[in-house]
Write a protein that holds these residues in place. Sequence first.
Motif, PDB file in Angstrom:
ATOM      1  N   LEU A  24      -9.583   3.114 120.199  1.00 28.55           N
ATOM      2  CA  LEU A  24     -10.883   3.547 119.680  1.00 28.55           C
ATOM      3  C   LEU A  24     -11.246   4.954 120.163  1.00 28.55           C
ATOM      4  CD1 LEU A  24     -13.120   0.358 120.013  1.00 28.55           C
ATOM      5  CD2 LEU A  24     -11.739   1.104 118.075  1.00 28.55           C
ATOM      6  N   PHE A  25     -10.590   5.422 121.222  1.00 26.05           N
ATOM      7  CA  PHE A  25     -10.875   6.727 121.802  1.00 26.05           C
ATOM      8  C   PHE A  25     -10.174   7.816 120.982  1.00 26.05           C
ATOM      9  CE2 PHE A  25     -12.400   4.177 125.160  1.00 26.05           C
ATOM     10  CZ  PHE A  25     -13.098   4.962 126.054  1.00 26.05           C
ATOM     11  N   GLU A  26     -10.931   8.491 120.131  1.00 28.33           N
ATOM     12  CA  GLU A  26     -10.399   9.566 119.301  1.00 28.33           C
ATOM     13  C   GLU A  26     -10.732  10.900 119.975  1.00 28.33           C
ATOM     14  OE1 GLU A  26     -11.220  11.604 114.930  1.00 28.33           O
ATOM     15  OE2 GLU A  26     -12.428   9.897 115.568  1.00 28.33           O
ATOM     16  N   PHE A  82     -13.853  12.508 123.838  1.00 27.63           N
ATOM     17  CA  PHE A  82     -13.359  11.280 123.227  1.00 27.63           C
ATOM     18  C   PHE A  82     -14.530  10.705 122.451  1.00 27.63           C
ATOM     19  CE2 PHE A  82     -10.622  11.460 127.053  1.00 27.63           C
ATOM     20  CZ  PHE A  82      -9.389  11.504 126.407  1.00 27.63           C
ATOM     21  N   ARG A  83     -14.274  10.306 121.229  1.00 22.02           N
ATOM     22  CA  ARG A  83     -15.312   9.758 120.361  1.00 22.02           C
ATOM     23  C   ARG A  83     -14.940   8.323 120.018  1.00 22.02           C
ATOM     24  NH1 ARG A  83     -16.324  12.578 114.580  1.00 22.02           N
ATOM     25  NH2 ARG A  83     -14.310  11.662 114.122  1.00 22.02           N
ATOM     26  N   ALA A 101     -26.763   8.134 122.549  1.00 27.28           N
ATOM     27  CA  ALA A 101     -28.160   7.943 122.169  1.00 27.28           C
ATOM     28  C   ALA A 101     -28.393   6.429 122.292  1.00 27.28           C
ATOM     29  CB  ALA A 101     -28.419   8.433 120.758  1.00 27.28           C
ATOM     30  N   LEU A 102     -29.036   6.016 123.363  1.00 26.73           N
ATOM     31  CA  LEU A 102     -29.184   4.576 123.623  1.00 26.73           C
ATOM     32  C   LEU A 102     -29.893   3.842 122.494  1.00 26.73           C
ATOM     33  CD1 LEU A 102     -29.888   4.209 127.444  1.00 26.73           C
ATOM     34  CD2 LEU A 102     -27.969   3.275 126.150  1.00 26.73           C
ATOM     35  N   ARG A 141     -23.674   7.492 115.076  1.00 26.93           N
ATOM     36  CA  ARG A 141     -22.684   6.445 114.829  1.00 26.93           C
ATOM     37  C   ARG A 141     -21.613   6.391 115.910  1.00 26.93           C
ATOM     38  NH1 ARG A 141     -20.157   8.714 110.319  1.00 26.93           N
ATOM     39  NH2 ARG A 141     -18.534   7.225 110.766  1.00 26.93           N
ATOM     40  N   PHE A 142     -21.661   7.347 116.846  1.00 26.43           N
ATOM     41  CA  PHE A 142     -20.595   7.458 117.839  1.00 26.43           C
ATOM     42  C   PHE A 142     -21.140   7.512 119.261  1.00 26.43           C
ATOM     43  CE2 PHE A 142     -19.039   9.456 113.955  1.00 26.43           C
ATOM     44  CZ  PHE A 142     -17.805   8.829 113.788  1.00 26.43           C
TER      45      PHE A 142
END
Length: 188
Positions: A24-26, A101-102, A78-79, A44-45
Amino acid sequence: MDALAIIQRIADVPPSEQHELLPLFEEITVNKNENIIEGGKNSRFIYFIKEGTCRIFYHKEEREIILDFAFPGDALIALNSYVYGKSGYETIQTLEKTTLFRIETAALQHLFTRSISIANWGRKLAEIETLKIEYRLMSKLFNTASESYQELLNRAPEWINQIKLGYIASYLGISQVTLSRIRAKLRT
């Protein structure tokens, strides 16, 4: 800092489950002064800094108020978006060319339903980020600007000279002139 080190820094994930989380780490690279997360928009990330620095701020009456700075290994989140899927308040912007990493939040939440270890990792991430907010609040309420500057120096001595003085002054809630006095005192 690599993705596995970032994962383990938050919470221990067994090797048998790391293979589900790591993909998942892009890795992405973002130019200087680019917004990673924008206030008033749903993010979204979740991001983690591999290399570089960022500032976290919000707008108030056409001014930018710096909440904090982020350095390698730190999460950018962003919680409100992470927890509720709603717009966040903060804007997070790179201070230099930054490698991140996204992780797509929806994909991570899907993993939460399949792995208790990864769900616990996500819970721990939210707890750590919540405690950072509490720490910032307590620091603003009880520390002097000089104490807060010293804490920032202790936290990131190798990056402090790369941050604009105006940003640091905003973070401390003081003028640049007052910041110059604090810095001069600390040098003597």
